[in-house]
Scaffold this motif. Sequence first.
Motif, short mmCIF file in Angstrom:
data_model
loop_
_atom_site.label_atom_id
_atom_site.label_comp_id
_atom_site.label_asym_id
_atom_site.label_seq_id
_atom_site.Cartn_x
_atom_site.Cartn_y
_atom_site.Cartn_z
N LEU A 1 0.83 -1.20 0.00
CA LEU A 1 0.00 0.00 0.00
C LEU A 1 0.87 1.26 0.00
N ALA A 2 1.95 1.21 0.77
CA ALA A 2 2.84 2.37 0.87
C ALA A 2 3.52 2.69 -0.45
N VAL A 3 3.80 1.67 -1.25
CA VAL A 3 4.47 1.91 -2.53
C VAL A 3 3.48 2.09 -3.68
N GLY A 4 2.18 2.05 -3.36
CA GLY A 4 1.17 2.30 -4.38
C GLY A 4 0.91 1.14 -5.32
N SER A 5 1.04 -0.08 -4.84
CA SER A 5 0.79 -1.26 -5.68
C SER A 5 -0.59 -1.19 -6.33
N THR A 6 -0.65 -1.58 -7.58
CA THR A 6 -1.94 -1.64 -8.28
C THR A 6 -2.32 -3.09 -8.59
N THR A 7 -1.55 -4.02 -8.06
CA THR A 7 -1.84 -5.45 -8.26
C THR A 7 -1.87 -6.18 -6.93
N LEU A 8 -2.23 -5.48 -5.89
CA LEU A 8 -2.16 -6.03 -4.54
C LEU A 8 -3.01 -7.29 -4.38
N TYR A 9 -4.22 -7.28 -4.90
CA TYR A 9 -5.10 -8.44 -4.71
C TYR A 9 -4.50 -9.70 -5.33
N SER A 10 -4.10 -9.62 -6.59
CA SER A 10 -3.55 -10.81 -7.25
C SER A 10 -2.22 -11.23 -6.62
N ASP A 11 -1.40 -10.26 -6.24
CA ASP A 11 -0.13 -10.58 -5.60
C ASP A 11 -0.35 -11.28 -4.26
N TYR A 12 -1.32 -10.78 -3.49
CA TYR A 12 -1.62 -11.37 -2.19
C TYR A 12 -2.18 -12.77 -2.35
N GLN A 13 -3.09 -12.94 -3.32
CA GLN A 13 -3.67 -14.27 -3.57
C GLN A 13 -2.57 -15.26 -3.94
N THR A 14 -1.64 -14.84 -4.79
CA THR A 14 -0.54 -15.72 -5.18
C THR A 14 0.31 -16.08 -3.99
N LEU A 15 0.63 -15.10 -3.16
CA LEU A 15 1.43 -15.34 -1.97
C LEU A 15 0.72 -16.31 -1.03
N ALA A 16 -0.57 -16.07 -0.79
CA ALA A 16 -1.34 -16.93 0.11
C ALA A 16 -1.45 -18.35 -0.45
N ASP A 17 -1.72 -18.47 -1.76
CA ASP A 17 -1.84 -19.79 -2.38
C ASP A 17 -0.52 -20.56 -2.31
N ARG A 18 0.59 -19.89 -2.61
CA ARG A 18 1.89 -20.55 -2.55
C ARG A 18 2.16 -21.06 -1.13
N HIS A 19 1.84 -20.24 -0.16
CA HIS A 19 2.07 -20.61 1.24
C HIS A 19 1.19 -21.79 1.64
N LEU A 20 -0.12 -21.67 1.40
CA LEU A 20 -1.07 -22.71 1.78
C LEU A 20 -0.77 -24.03 1.08
N LEU A 21 -0.63 -24.00 -0.23
CA LEU A 21 -0.41 -25.24 -0.97
C LEU A 21 0.92 -25.88 -0.60
N GLY A 22 1.93 -25.07 -0.40
CA GLY A 22 3.22 -25.61 0.02
C GLY A 22 3.14 -26.32 1.36
N LEU A 23 2.45 -25.69 2.31
CA LEU A 23 2.32 -26.30 3.64
C LEU A 23 1.50 -27.58 3.59
N VAL A 24 0.40 -27.57 2.83
CA VAL A 24 -0.45 -28.76 2.74
C VAL A 24 0.29 -29.89 2.03
N MET A 25 1.02 -29.57 0.97
CA MET A 25 1.77 -30.61 0.27
C MET A 25 2.86 -31.18 1.16
N ARG A 26 3.49 -30.35 1.94
CA ARG A 26 4.50 -30.86 2.87
C ARG A 26 3.84 -31.76 3.91
#
Length: 85
Positions: free
Chosen positions: A15-40
């Motif tokens: 938000l501080a840097v004025g991101s215009t893709t925050l939603y998709s970036d956050y979703q990608t980050l959350a998905d990578r984290h969740l799927l990685g943990l579940v697969m492990r």
Amino acid sequence: DHNYGSLTGYVEEQLAVGSTTLYSDYQTLADRHLLGLVMRHTGGNLSHASRLLGITRATLRAKLAALGLKVDRPAVEVPTTPPEE
């Protein structure tokens, strides 16, 4: 009980840097984290992981491929850095 500090920090930073893709970036980050943990947790077992996530194996395979997560039974590589803009 949940630690959302790092996620909150990521959102605030974007938000501080004025991101215009925050939603998709956050979703990608959350998905990578969740799927990685579940697969492990499942030792790389796609059937077990898809049941835990409530999605089909085909959907899970597609998400893993789209996120660049490689499943090497019994482990999965979990990236720890947020996506770059």
